[in-house]
Scaffold this active site. Structure first.
Site, PDB file in Angstrom:
ATOM      1  N   ARG A   1      39.616 -17.037  31.274  1.00 22.03           N
ATOM      2  CA  ARG A   1      40.196 -16.135  32.268  1.00 22.03           C
ATOM      3  C   ARG A   1      40.384 -16.788  33.633  1.00 22.03           C
ATOM      4  NH1 ARG A   1      37.482 -11.208  33.421  1.00 22.03           N
ATOM      5  NH2 ARG A   1      39.158  -9.749  33.029  1.00 22.03           N
TER       6      ARG A   1
ATOM      7  N   ASP B   1      43.907  -7.126  41.008  1.00 23.95           N
ATOM      8  CA  ASP B   1      43.077  -6.530  39.962  1.00 23.95           C
ATOM      9  C   ASP B   1      43.623  -5.211  39.420  1.00 23.95           C
ATOM     10  OD1 ASP B   1      41.073  -5.949  38.262  1.00 23.95           O
ATOM     11  OD2 ASP B   1      39.517  -5.642  39.768  1.00 23.95           O
TER      12      ASP B   1
ATOM     13  N   GLU C   1      41.028   2.242  34.722  1.00 24.76           N
ATOM     14  CA  GLU C   1      40.028   2.065  35.780  1.00 24.76           C
ATOM     15  C   GLU C   1      40.548   2.530  37.142  1.00 24.76           C
ATOM     16  OE1 GLU C   1      38.683  -1.978  36.270  1.00 24.76           O
ATOM     17  OE2 GLU C   1      37.537  -1.489  38.078  1.00 24.76           O
TER      18      GLU C   1
ATOM     19  N   ASN D   1      31.914  -9.550  30.768  1.00 29.84           N
ATOM     20  CA  ASN D   1      30.616  -9.793  31.413  1.00 29.84           C
ATOM     21  C   ASN D   1      29.616  -9.851  30.261  1.00 29.84           C
ATOM     22  OD1 ASN D   1      31.637  -9.646  34.080  1.00 29.84           O
ATOM     23  ND2 ASN D   1      31.669  -7.414  33.921  1.00 29.84           N
TER      24      ASN D   1
ATOM     25  N   GLU E   1      31.940  -0.907  29.917  1.00 31.89           N
ATOM     26  CA  GLU E   1      32.316  -1.090  31.316  1.00 31.89           C
ATOM     27  C   GLU E   1      33.736  -0.552  31.496  1.00 31.89           C
ATOM     28  OE1 GLU E   1      30.952  -4.603  33.084  1.00 31.89           O
ATOM     29  OE2 GLU E   1      32.354  -4.540  34.761  1.00 31.89           O
ATOM     30  N   ARG E   2      33.889   0.343  32.454  1.00 31.13           N
ATOM     31  CA  ARG E   2      35.194   0.961  32.731  1.00 31.13           C
ATOM     32  C   ARG E   2      35.756   1.703  31.518  1.00 31.13           C
ATOM     33  NH1 ARG E   2      34.085   0.542  37.920  1.00 31.13           N
ATOM     34  NH2 ARG E   2      33.813  -1.596  38.580  1.00 31.13           N
TER      35      ARG E   2
ATOM     36  N   GLU F   1      32.860 -13.160  39.848  1.00 31.51           N
ATOM     37  CA  GLU F   1      32.000 -11.997  40.086  1.00 31.51           C
ATOM     38  C   GLU F   1      30.573 -12.228  39.603  1.00 31.51           C
ATOM     39  OE1 GLU F   1      34.255  -8.764  38.257  1.00 31.51           O
ATOM     40  OE2 GLU F   1      35.275  -8.418  40.167  1.00 31.51           O
TER      41      GLU F   1
ATOM     42  N   TRP G   1      35.365  -6.529  48.859  1.00 28.21           N
ATOM     43  CA  TRP G   1      35.123  -5.376  47.994  1.00 28.21           C
ATOM     44  C   TRP G   1      35.265  -4.069  48.783  1.00 28.21           C
ATOM     45  CZ3 TRP G   1      30.321  -7.376  44.714  1.00 28.21           C
ATOM     46  CH2 TRP G   1      30.807  -8.276  43.747  1.00 28.21           C
TER      47      TRP G   1
HETATM   48  C1  BDP Z   1      37.372  -5.421  37.551  1.00 24.48           C
HETATM   49  C2  BDP Z   1      36.367  -4.436  37.067  1.00 24.48           C
HETATM   50  C3  BDP Z   1      35.103  -5.069  36.563  1.00 24.48           C
HETATM   51  C4  BDP Z   1      35.452  -6.185  35.585  1.00 24.48           C
HETATM   52  C5  BDP Z   1      36.385  -7.167  36.226  1.00 24.48           C
HETATM   53  C6  BDP Z   1      36.902  -8.219  35.251  1.00 24.48           C
HETATM   54  O1  BDP Z   1      36.060  -3.547  38.127  1.00 24.48           O
HETATM   55  O2  BDP Z   1      34.337  -4.066  35.971  1.00 24.48           O
HETATM   56  O3  BDP Z   1      34.314  -6.828  35.145  1.00 24.48           O
HETATM   57  O4  BDP Z   1      37.527  -6.499  36.692  1.00 24.48           O
HETATM   58  O5  BDP Z   1      38.037  -8.090  34.812  1.00 24.48           O
HETATM   59  O6  BDP Z   1      38.596  -4.741  37.525  1.00 24.48           O
HETATM   60  O7  BDP Z   1      36.211  -9.169  34.945  1.00 24.48           O
END
Ligand code: BDP
Length: 701
Positions: A312, A352, A380, A198, A151-152, A279, A545
């Site tokens: 977190r 973020d 990202e 995630n 992811e990212r 999320e 978003w």
């Molecule tokens: C955001 C990202 C996402 C991450 C989330 C996180 O877009 O992909 O899952 O943060 O940190 O910046 O949990």
């Protein structure tokens, strides 16, 4: 017999590891696989005699490193001594030009890397100099999925996970893990969370735990502890229980059994990282419990094993008026309610990982709960692995920001490293930018971000200039025509080091200028976050978003009002700072549109209108990248051909990206400002209509 067999097996593994270390160093030093060898370039070693009274595993690695990379006085004798010293903390060390003393084996290895770094970068060692780490745990968070995707991630697939092939562990896998571990140890990183926040519940399946063991066995060679991210509903989704309520006896039992299974395989397992109720991820609130209930349940279970829980604070729900306020609102009431082996992991900014954010107001405000900062090494929001952006400047600004919580000088660094609050555990995390790409990070200069994270995690007082200096010297100095000739060295410093460092040190501000200047934030194209999308607002999407939620551009001006007359987010900071932020006349202009909604013709401190200033900022960002292009081209003779061409190509794309940002944002906002782009500035190159119809990720390829 059983023990003999075990001993034999252990010896075999140790022998295999040493063969692997040999192989890994050989491959780093003989084969220039792109720039796979990172900042650990081959040096022709000068001979050195290393004496160690007691030889533990890390001391042996230290001896090998010193012998293979010594660049100090020829035939010197270096002594390594494991002996406690009151001034030496944790895995810190005491140095002279030819001795390393530490409290433990690992300190000796860190000392060896430091000594070598000083030699390679021409920095002197003060006799008896103490070098202590700022944080005990210096951790990379890999957002790696079990199927191998990241992811990212912008540097290829995961080095840890391979989907169907997770049950097969190859020599190549091990070699890569070892190289990764060595690179980390050389900059002080001592922990890796191996999977995405995630988290798939499957990470805790028996097969995947076998792979965890294999990875941990290799990473341990260089003192790297392994950690896992866990999914809070694992008891239901993996264990088949009816609930994942953290206060349910069966749930607790399930986690206990699972934890026991992990520690049987990995006795020095570091602990769990949890993204809960964020999320769409499950969490204790699904059962009417708090974050503290969830974190404490896991903390009690890992406590007998000395494990940590990193919980977190990245939480926000769609209905709140201001996303920037939510982590503070949810976590501050829980201050003091967490067990002492929980650390709350807080992103540097309240939203973020934006190109520039004020620090999260939680830092310094939670006085009875240790906090750890989370920064994002993977780019990202800063041009993926296409753009050259040296993130050290961003992190330095963040770490040195003053929270005022315990008087002036209560910097974020000091509120998290134990120097202000009495905390049992201190830590810092960076979201890794490492993948299977032959150069690990996708962009040659993205390696500098990995390097900078490690160095700042070790010493949160370092300046970005020092870090850039070190990295450039270690990465590129093999191109000095004759290292023994002081004239050649100073020529290289003047003509390569200084201009290359200038690019790095200006790159973050340039990226802010061409993407989100003056406190603008989150105005990215949807989903992939590459390129501008101030217009992006699909009807069915959560408003928080979509960029219009953040920029609030309208006929009467632009910016998010977070003052007392708005969402009052500024008041989450210490009163001394809140007063400055609340007042449009004193709020630092770099955060103007973060905290204030101001008219298009608002007068900036330099006399320009806000609109003109915005135009100038975007324009200067584009110009800065053009300067980087010129500066880079002039460095051609000091850089190997492939790296030179790759950076040149990527800078070309970055220049176009910057132009797209400038044109996209200014033409879009102009619909509201109705003011001309100052005539002395270059005209837009793209039409808004064209940009609206493009996928930004493809537009400039
Ligand atoms: C955001 C990202 C996402 C991450 C989330 C996180 O877009 O992909 O899952 O943060 O940190 O910046 O949990």
């Amino acid at each position: 017999m059983k023990y003999l067999k075990l001993l034999y097996k252990m010896k075999k593994t140790v022998a295999q590891i040493f063969v692997l270390i040999g192989l890994c160093q050989l491959s780093l030093f003989t084969k220039a696989q792109g720039d796979h060898d990172l900042w650990l370039k081959k040096v022709t070693p000068v001979s050195v005699n290393v004496v160690a009274a007691k030889k533990g595993a890390f001391v042996n690695v230290a001896i090998q490193e010193l012998q293979q990379n010594w660049a100090g006085k020829a035939n010197a004798t270096v002594t390594l001594l494991v002996k406690p010293d009151v001034a030496v903390k944790d895995d810190g060390f005491k140095l002279t030009a030819n001795s390393i003393q530490a409290n433990n084996d690992m300190g000796i290895l860190y000392g060896a890397y430091e000594l070598l770094r000083r030699q390679q970068t021409g920095q002197l060692v003060n006799n008896g100099e103490i070098v202590n780490p700022s944080y005990q745990q210096r951790i990379l968070n890999h957002w790696d999925n079990l199927d191998g995707s990241i992811e990212r991630g912008y540097a290829g697939n995961s080095i840890f996970w391979k989907g169907d092939k997770n049950t097969t562990i190859t020599d190549n896998d091990k070699k890569l893990w070892l190289e990764y571990a060595r690179a980390n140890a050389s900059i002080g990183v001592n922990g890796s969370v191996l999977n995405n926040v995630n988290a798939s519940p499957q990470i805790l399946s028996a097969d995947n735990l076998q792979r965890l063991k294999a990875i941990a066995d290799v990473l341990r060679t260089y003192g790297i502890k392994s950690y896992l991210s866990v999914n809070f509903s694992s008891p239901v989704r993996l264990g088949g229980l009816k609930t994942s309520d953290p206060l349910d006896a069966n749930v607790i039992e399930w986690w206990k059994t699972k934890t026991k299974e992990i520690y049987a395989l990995v006795p020095d397992f570091g602990g769990f990282l949890v993204k809960a109720n964020s999320e769409g991820q499950p969490g204790p609130q699904d059962f009417g419990r708090t974050h503290a209930d969830g974190a404490n349940m896991l903390a009690d279970i890992v406590k007998p094993y000395n494990g940590l829980v990193m919980w977190r604070a990245f939480v926000y729900n769609p209905n709140d008026k201001d996303r920037a306020k939510q982590a503070y609102n949810e976590f501050l009431p829980l201050d003091g309610k967490f067990r002492d082996n929980v650390i709350v992991q807080v992103k540097n900014g309240p939203i973020d990982f934006q190109p520039r954010e004020p620090f999260s107001p939680l830092f310094g405000a939670m006085k009875q709960t240790p906090l750890m900062a989370e920064v994002q090494v993977t780019q990202e929001y800063l041009g993926h692995s296409e753009q050259l952006v040296f993130l050290s400047s961003l992190w330095e600004e963040f770490l040195k920001a003053d929270t005022y919580q315990e008087g002036k000088g209560s910097t974020v660094a000091r509120t998290t490293d134990g120097s202000i609050y009495n905390q049992k555990n201190t830590a810092i995390a960076g979201v890794a930018n490492v993948g299977l790409d032959s150069n690990w990070c996708g962009h040659p200069f993205a390696q500098a971000n990995w390097y900078a994270f490690g160095r700042l995690a070790w010493n949160n007082n370092l300046t970005s200039e020092q870090i850039a200096n070190e990295w450039l010297q270690q990465t590129f100095s093999s191109n000095i025509s004759d290292k023994n000739n002081p004239l050649a060295v100073s020529e290289w410093q003047r003509n390569f080091l200084v201009p290359a460092k200038k690019i790095m040190l200006e790159s973050h501000e340039a990226a802010v200028n061409y993407s989100m200047p003056l406190g603008l934030h989150h105005i990215f194209a949807g989903n992939h976050h590459y390129g501008p999308g101030p217009w992006y607002a699909p009807k069915n999407l959560r408003v928080d978003w979509t960029p219009p939620y953040y920029h609030q551009a309208a006929a009467n001006g632009i910016g998010f009002n977070r003052t007392k007359s708005g969402t009052d987010a500024a008041d989450q900071y210490h009163p001394a700072l809140a007063a400055t932020l609340n007042d449009v006349n004193t709020c630092p202009e770099v955060y103007l549109l973060w905290f204030h909604h101001v008219a298009w013709d608002y007068k900036m401190r330099n006399g320009k209108t806000l609109w003109d200033e915005l135009c100038y900022k975007y324009d200067s960002g584009v110009k800065q990248v053009r300067e980087f292009q010129k500066d880079w081209d002039a460095l051609e003779r000091y850089v190997d051909k492939n790296t030179f061409l790759e950076v040149q190509r990527k800078l070309k794309r970055q220049e176009k990206d910057a132009q797209v940002y400038k044109d996209g944002c200014l033409l879009y906002f102009q619909q509201y400002s109705k003011m001309p782009i100052p005539y002395e500035l270059e005209r837009p190159v793209y039409d808004l209509k064209y940009l609206l119809s493009m996928d930004m990720l493809d537009v400039n390829k």
